[in-house]
Design an enzyme around this catalytic site. Structure first.
Site, PDB file in Angstrom:
ATOM      1  N   ARG A  59       0.822  -1.219   0.000  1.00  0.00           N
ATOM      2  CA  ARG A  59       0.000   0.000   0.000  1.00  0.00           C
ATOM      3  C   ARG A  59       0.855   1.267   0.000  1.00  0.00           C
ATOM      4  O   ARG A  59       0.396   2.329  -0.432  1.00  0.00           O
ATOM      5  CB  ARG A  59      -0.996  -0.039   1.161  1.00  0.00           C
ATOM      6  N   GLU A  96       6.394  -9.941  15.843  1.00  0.00           N
ATOM      7  CA  GLU A  96       5.907 -10.512  17.106  1.00  0.00           C
ATOM      8  C   GLU A  96       6.247 -12.017  17.147  1.00  0.00           C
ATOM      9  O   GLU A  96       6.742 -12.528  18.132  1.00  0.00           O
ATOM     10  CB  GLU A  96       4.407 -10.281  17.212  1.00  0.00           C
TER      11      GLU A  96
HETATM   12  P1  AMP Z   1       4.493  -2.568  11.505  1.00  0.00           P
HETATM   13  O1  AMP Z   1       5.844  -3.032  11.029  1.00  0.00           O
HETATM   14  O2  AMP Z   1       4.004  -3.344  12.692  1.00  0.00           O
HETATM   15  O3  AMP Z   1       4.483  -1.064  11.762  1.00  0.00           O
HETATM   16  O4  AMP Z   1       3.456  -2.904  10.369  1.00  0.00           O
HETATM   17  C1  AMP Z   1       3.311  -2.042   9.340  1.00  0.00           C
HETATM   18  C2  AMP Z   1       2.815  -2.695   8.081  1.00  0.00           C
HETATM   19  O5  AMP Z   1       1.782  -3.668   8.318  1.00  0.00           O
HETATM   20  C3  AMP Z   1       2.228  -1.630   7.200  1.00  0.00           C
HETATM   21  O6  AMP Z   1       2.731  -1.845   5.893  1.00  0.00           O
HETATM   22  C4  AMP Z   1       0.735  -1.826   7.265  1.00  0.00           C
HETATM   23  O7  AMP Z   1       0.185  -1.743   5.996  1.00  0.00           O
HETATM   24  C5  AMP Z   1       0.526  -3.225   7.851  1.00  0.00           C
HETATM   25  N1  AMP Z   1      -0.388  -3.225   9.021  1.00  0.00           N
HETATM   26  C6  AMP Z   1      -0.066  -3.552  10.285  1.00  0.00           C
HETATM   27  N2  AMP Z   1      -1.113  -3.481  11.113  1.00  0.00           N
HETATM   28  C7  AMP Z   1      -2.143  -3.069  10.358  1.00  0.00           C
HETATM   29  C8  AMP Z   1      -3.540  -2.770  10.629  1.00  0.00           C
HETATM   30  N3  AMP Z   1      -4.077  -2.891  11.852  1.00  0.00           N
HETATM   31  N4  AMP Z   1      -4.318  -2.354   9.601  1.00  0.00           N
HETATM   32  C9  AMP Z   1      -3.790  -2.219   8.366  1.00  0.00           C
HETATM   33  N5  AMP Z   1      -2.512  -2.484   8.053  1.00  0.00           N
HETATM   34  C10 AMP Z   1      -1.684  -2.905   9.024  1.00  0.00           C
END
Ligand code: AMP
Length: 171
Positions: A59, A96
């Protein structure tokens, strides 16, 4: 137009139980809402001499490439392992459960290039931190990190440490 947050749809238990997925497809579908996002980010960065916008799969590609074009900058993809065709540098980071690896082409940036890093959403911040470190490995100059949605309760901003972060919507 109603508020931008009206165009972010909550999908409970996707992709797995306990996660509330923030679905941005209604925002992308609305020309007015997508334009509001683009115009806000454009106004923020138009005078920052951005050479490239880097977007994270997948995205981040949508937001990042539209913004790059509007800023008169180039677009550089950061992808999951094994997707980029040319020589890459990669970085593995902890999730995680388990780990993930992202890659960038080794010739994506020259030292000193001014880069804006973009994704749709920051959750734990692990992905954006790894992407910021990849950009640093190429000695490019990371000007800012921009996301549409910040899930504050997951403390991604803390994970990013000294890296900067701008978010349009916070939850
Ligand atoms: P993080 O590394 O945990 O910050 O995860 C970020 C990536 O996971 C981004 O590219 C988001 O598109 C996706 N992502 C993680 N959690 C969500 C959520 N609750 N809703 C939508 N996309 C998420």
């Amino acid at each position: 137009m109603s508020s931008l947050s009206d165009y972010i749809r909550d999908i409970p238990d996707f992709p797995k139980k306990g996660i509330i997925f923030k679905d941005i497809t209604p925002l992308l579908k609305s020309h007015q809402a997508f334009s509001t996002v683009m115009n806000t980010l454009y106004e923020l960065y138009k005078n920052k001499k951005i050479d490239y916008v880097a977007g994270i799969e997948s995205r981040g590609f949508i937001i990042g490439s539209a913004l790059a074009n509007k800023l008169g900058a180039g677009f550089v993809p950061i992808r999951k392992k094994g997707k980029l065709p040319y020589k890459t540098i990669s970085l593995t980071y902890d999730l995680e459960y388990g780990s993930d690896t992202i890659e960038i082409h080794e010739d994506a940036f020259a030292p000193g290039d001014r880069v804006l890093l973009v994704d749709d959403l920051i959750a734990t911040g692990g992905t954006l931190k790894a992407a910021a470190e990849l950009i640093g490995k190429l000695d490019a100059n990371l000007i800012d990190i921009a996301v549409v949605v910040e899930l504050c309760f997951l403390k991604g901003r803390e994970t990013l440490g000294s890296y900067p972060l701008y978010s349009l919507l916070t939850y």
